[in-house]
Design a protein around this motif. Structure first.
Motif, PDB file in Angstrom:
ATOM      1  N   ASP A   1       0.803  -1.227   0.000  1.00 42.22           N
ATOM      2  CA  ASP A   1       0.000   0.000   0.000  1.00 42.22           C
ATOM      3  C   ASP A   1       0.840   1.283   0.000  1.00 42.22           C
ATOM      4  O   ASP A   1       0.287   2.379  -0.031  1.00 42.22           O
ATOM      5  CB  ASP A   1      -0.967   0.002   1.195  1.00 42.22           C
ATOM      6  CG  ASP A   1      -0.266  -0.216   2.529  1.00 42.22           C
ATOM      7  OD1 ASP A   1       0.907  -0.650   2.531  1.00 42.22           O
ATOM      8  OD2 ASP A   1      -0.882   0.060   3.570  1.00 42.22           O
ATOM      9  N   ASN A   2       2.154   1.169   0.042  1.00 40.79           N
ATOM     10  CA  ASN A   2       2.999   2.363   0.042  1.00 40.79           C
ATOM     11  C   ASN A   2       3.102   2.988  -1.352  1.00 40.79           C
ATOM     12  O   ASN A   2       2.713   2.374  -2.344  1.00 40.79           O
ATOM     13  CB  ASN A   2       4.400   2.017   0.557  1.00 40.79           C
ATOM     14  CG  ASN A   2       4.409   1.762   2.060  1.00 40.79           C
ATOM     15  OD1 ASN A   2       3.419   2.032   2.748  1.00 40.79           O
ATOM     16  ND2 ASN A   2       5.508   1.253   2.563  1.00 40.79           N
ATOM     17  N   THR A   3       3.648   4.212  -1.404  1.00 39.85           N
ATOM     18  CA  THR A   3       3.799   4.940  -2.664  1.00 39.85           C
ATOM     19  C   THR A   3       5.282   5.220  -2.905  1.00 39.85           C
ATOM     20  O   THR A   3       5.972   5.725  -2.011  1.00 39.85           O
ATOM     21  CB  THR A   3       3.010   6.269  -2.592  1.00 39.85           C
ATOM     22  OG1 THR A   3       1.648   5.975  -2.259  1.00 39.85           O
ATOM     23  CG2 THR A   3       3.067   7.018  -3.912  1.00 39.85           C
TER      24      THR A   3
ATOM     25  N   VAL B   1      10.972   8.489   5.195  1.00 43.83           N
ATOM     26  CA  VAL B   1       9.669   7.946   4.797  1.00 43.83           C
ATOM     27  C   VAL B   1       8.615   8.982   5.176  1.00 43.83           C
ATOM     28  O   VAL B   1       8.599   9.472   6.303  1.00 43.83           O
ATOM     29  CB  VAL B   1       9.374   6.619   5.522  1.00 43.83           C
ATOM     30  CG1 VAL B   1       8.001   6.062   5.111  1.00 43.83           C
ATOM     31  CG2 VAL B   1      10.464   5.585   5.238  1.00 43.83           C
ATOM     32  N   GLY B   2       7.752   9.306   4.241  1.00 41.04           N
ATOM     33  CA  GLY B   2       6.729  10.322   4.483  1.00 41.04           C
ATOM     34  C   GLY B   2       5.401   9.736   4.925  1.00 41.04           C
ATOM     35  O   GLY B   2       5.150   8.531   4.795  1.00 41.04           O
ATOM     36  N   LEU B   3       4.548  10.601   5.463  1.00 35.98           N
ATOM     37  CA  LEU B   3       3.190  10.247   5.884  1.00 35.98           C
ATOM     38  C   LEU B   3       3.163   9.120   6.898  1.00 35.98           C
ATOM     39  O   LEU B   3       2.385   8.169   6.792  1.00 35.98           O
ATOM     40  CB  LEU B   3       2.332   9.863   4.660  1.00 35.98           C
ATOM     41  CG  LEU B   3       2.081  10.983   3.653  1.00 35.98           C
ATOM     42  CD1 LEU B   3       1.323  10.439   2.442  1.00 35.98           C
ATOM     43  CD2 LEU B   3       1.305  12.130   4.289  1.00 35.98           C
TER      44      LEU B   3
ATOM     45  N   LEU C   1      11.053  10.041  -0.847  1.00 34.10           N
ATOM     46  CA  LEU C   1      10.842   9.281  -2.077  1.00 34.10           C
ATOM     47  C   LEU C   1       9.921   8.087  -1.861  1.00 34.10           C
ATOM     48  O   LEU C   1       9.625   7.345  -2.793  1.00 34.10           O
ATOM     49  CB  LEU C   1      12.196   8.799  -2.631  1.00 34.10           C
ATOM     50  CG  LEU C   1      13.175   9.916  -3.014  1.00 34.10           C
ATOM     51  CD1 LEU C   1      14.514   9.325  -3.444  1.00 34.10           C
ATOM     52  CD2 LEU C   1      12.597  10.787  -4.127  1.00 34.10           C
ATOM     53  N   VAL C   2       9.490   7.907  -0.612  1.00 31.75           N
ATOM     54  CA  VAL C   2       8.527   6.835  -0.329  1.00 31.75           C
ATOM     55  C   VAL C   2       7.567   7.316   0.750  1.00 31.75           C
ATOM     56  O   VAL C   2       7.967   8.005   1.689  1.00 31.75           O
ATOM     57  CB  VAL C   2       9.243   5.515   0.071  1.00 31.75           C
ATOM     58  CG1 VAL C   2      10.235   5.725   1.209  1.00 31.75           C
ATOM     59  CG2 VAL C   2       8.232   4.429   0.458  1.00 31.75           C
ATOM     60  N   TRP C   3       6.293   6.982   0.568  1.00 30.00           N
ATOM     61  CA  TRP C   3       5.252   7.408   1.509  1.00 30.00           C
ATOM     62  C   TRP C   3       4.508   6.200   2.048  1.00 30.00           C
ATOM     63  O   TRP C   3       4.189   5.273   1.302  1.00 30.00           O
ATOM     64  CB  TRP C   3       4.246   8.342   0.806  1.00 30.00           C
ATOM     65  CG  TRP C   3       4.813   9.654   0.421  1.00 30.00           C
ATOM     66  CD1 TRP C   3       4.756  10.819   1.135  1.00 30.00           C
ATOM     67  CD2 TRP C   3       5.520   9.965  -0.797  1.00 30.00           C
ATOM     68  NE1 TRP C   3       5.384  11.835   0.440  1.00 30.00           N
ATOM     69  CE2 TRP C   3       5.860  11.343  -0.750  1.00 30.00           C
ATOM     70  CE3 TRP C   3       5.899   9.225  -1.913  1.00 30.00           C
ATOM     71  CZ2 TRP C   3       6.554  11.979  -1.777  1.00 30.00           C
ATOM     72  CZ3 TRP C   3       6.596   9.853  -2.932  1.00 30.00           C
ATOM     73  CH2 TRP C   3       6.924  11.217  -2.860  1.00 30.00           C
ATOM     74  N   HIS C   4       4.211   6.297   3.336  1.00 30.06           N
ATOM     75  CA  HIS C   4       3.496   5.242   4.033  1.00 30.06           C
ATOM     76  C   HIS C   4       1.992   5.496   3.872  1.00 30.06           C
ATOM     77  O   HIS C   4       1.270   5.754   4.837  1.00 30.06           O
ATOM     78  CB  HIS C   4       3.918   5.301   5.507  1.00 30.06           C
ATOM     79  CG  HIS C   4       3.492   4.163   6.328  1.00 30.06           C
ATOM     80  ND1 HIS C   4       2.464   4.254   7.230  1.00 30.06           N
ATOM     81  CD2 HIS C   4       3.946   2.910   6.408  1.00 30.06           C
ATOM     82  CE1 HIS C   4       2.319   3.092   7.836  1.00 30.06           C
ATOM     83  NE2 HIS C   4       3.202   2.261   7.363  1.00 30.06           N
ATOM     84  N   THR C   5       1.529   5.452   2.645  1.00 28.48           N
ATOM     85  CA  THR C   5       0.100   5.680   2.384  1.00 28.48           C
ATOM     86  C   THR C   5      -0.705   4.474   2.848  1.00 28.48           C
ATOM     87  O   THR C   5      -0.189   3.358   2.929  1.00 28.48           O
ATOM     88  CB  THR C   5      -0.129   5.922   0.882  1.00 28.48           C
ATOM     89  OG1 THR C   5       0.671   5.004   0.123  1.00 28.48           O
ATOM     90  CG2 THR C   5       0.258   7.329   0.483  1.00 28.48           C
ATOM     91  N   GLN C   6      -1.965   4.720   3.182  1.00 28.45           N
ATOM     92  CA  GLN C   6      -2.843   3.627   3.606  1.00 28.45           C
ATOM     93  C   GLN C   6      -4.179   3.757   2.906  1.00 28.45           C
ATOM     94  O   GLN C   6      -4.707   4.858   2.768  1.00 28.45           O
ATOM     95  CB  GLN C   6      -3.026   3.669   5.128  1.00 28.45           C
ATOM     96  CG  GLN C   6      -1.737   3.342   5.861  1.00 28.45           C
ATOM     97  CD  GLN C   6      -1.905   3.371   7.367  1.00 28.45           C
ATOM     98  OE1 GLN C   6      -2.339   4.354   7.938  1.00 28.45           O
ATOM     99  NE2 GLN C   6      -1.537   2.278   8.014  1.00 28.45           N
ATOM    100  N   THR C   7      -4.695   2.647   2.480  1.00 27.98           N
ATOM    101  CA  THR C   7      -5.971   2.639   1.775  1.00 27.98           C
ATOM    102  C   THR C   7      -7.117   2.531   2.776  1.00 27.98           C
ATOM    103  O   THR C   7      -7.077   1.703   3.680  1.00 27.98           O
ATOM    104  CB  THR C   7      -6.009   1.452   0.797  1.00 27.98           C
ATOM    105  OG1 THR C   7      -4.900   1.570  -0.084  1.00 27.98           O
ATOM    106  CG2 THR C   7      -7.290   1.428  -0.009  1.00 27.98           C
TER     107      THR C   7
END
Ligand code: UGA
Ligand code: MN
Length: 248
Positions: free
Chosen positions: A109-111, A131-133, A217-223
């Protein structure tokens, strides 16, 4: 160097969508081997069908979380069994004498910015980057001074030697052979720290990437999980035309 991109994944309604999005990112990356490690007892036919669509080298592994760790849904070591299986696959299949490969854990789920791959590819031993977010502070990163790691900025230090996120480091494959028994622990919150400690990483060996840890350069996005819709259908076999396939 080749990049082994290890993706732990698990069955839920969003899984195919996540893997499609990630696969279409990885399509843009040369010399990458995608290891999709699924938290289930058997490989899924739908995912076996999906993975060739991206035209990249991949390996699909099924490795379920042992049931004893599933008892408390709020404290499960997510993605550990499957990451361990992927690490073992690399140990079994990668040529011991070839140090020209790098390992990275990329959650489904990361970006990922494509520059991330250019950065991690040159990892000699261990590299780290922001790591962002993530967490309360919104970012987790090593702190760099004069090109060296002098500490860490992370919302949850928890007395960890390496308070970093799974997405915030890459290692050279050679470390797996140097420490053949090193693995990831089934210990929630301490997976990264214990894994890196098992590889005997020292602070002064860390190679800062992403312009001395000044770029994300990478984000801890979550759905967002939507509840399972209540479909008012008595018998799926009576559905007209394509709906019978679609809703099955
Ligand atoms: C959490 C933490 O916030 C991160 O710091 C940590 O890196 C991450 O877990 C992790 O363990 O990798 P979160 O986004 O809440 O991140 O976790 P998920 O994305 O739900 O799971 C992490 C990875 O494990 C994902 O790739 C997911 O597909 C996989 N997973 C999750 C499983 O394989 N099995 C599960 O039962 C749940
Ligand atoms: Mn996640």
């Amino acid at each position: 160097a080749l990049i082994y991109f290890i993706t732990p994944t698990y069955p839920r309604r969003e899984q195919i969508a996540e893997l499609t999005r990630l696969g279409q990112t990885l399509m843009h990356v040369p010399r990458l081997h995608w290891i999709v490690a699924d938290d289930r007892p058997d490989c899924s036919p739908q995912i076996m069908n999906l993975l060739p669509d991206f035209s990249i080298p991949y390996t699909y592994i099924a490795s379920p979380m042992p049931t004893i760790y599933r008892r408390d849904p709020n404290a499960m070591p997510r993605g550990v069994s499957n990451r361990r299986a992927a690490l073992n696959w690399i140990r079994l299949n990668h040529d011991v004498n070839d140090s020209d490969a790098v390992i990275y854990f990329g959650d489904d789920d990361n970006t990922f910015h494509l520059d991330l791959f250019k950065e991690i590819r040159s990892t000699k031993k261990i590299s780290m980057f922001p790591v962002g977010l993530i967490g309360e502070y919104g970012v987790s990163s090593p702190i760099i001074n004069n090109g060296k790691v002098i500490g860490f900025f992370d919302s949850w230090p928890a007395k960890r030697k390496f308070p970093v996120d799974m997405a915030g480091f890459a290692i050279n494959v050679q470390l797996l052979f140097k420490y053949p028994y090193a693995t990831m622990p089934y210990k929630v919150g301490f997976e990264e720290d214990r894994f890196l400690s098992a590889l005997a990483i020292q602070l002064d060996e860390i190679e800062p990437k992403a312009e001395n840890c000044t770029r994300i350069l990478v984000w801890h996005t979550q759905t967002v999980k939507k509840p399972k819709p209540v479909v008012m259908i008595k018998s799926k076999t009576t559905l007209p035309g394509s709906l019978a396939t679609l809703l099955n």
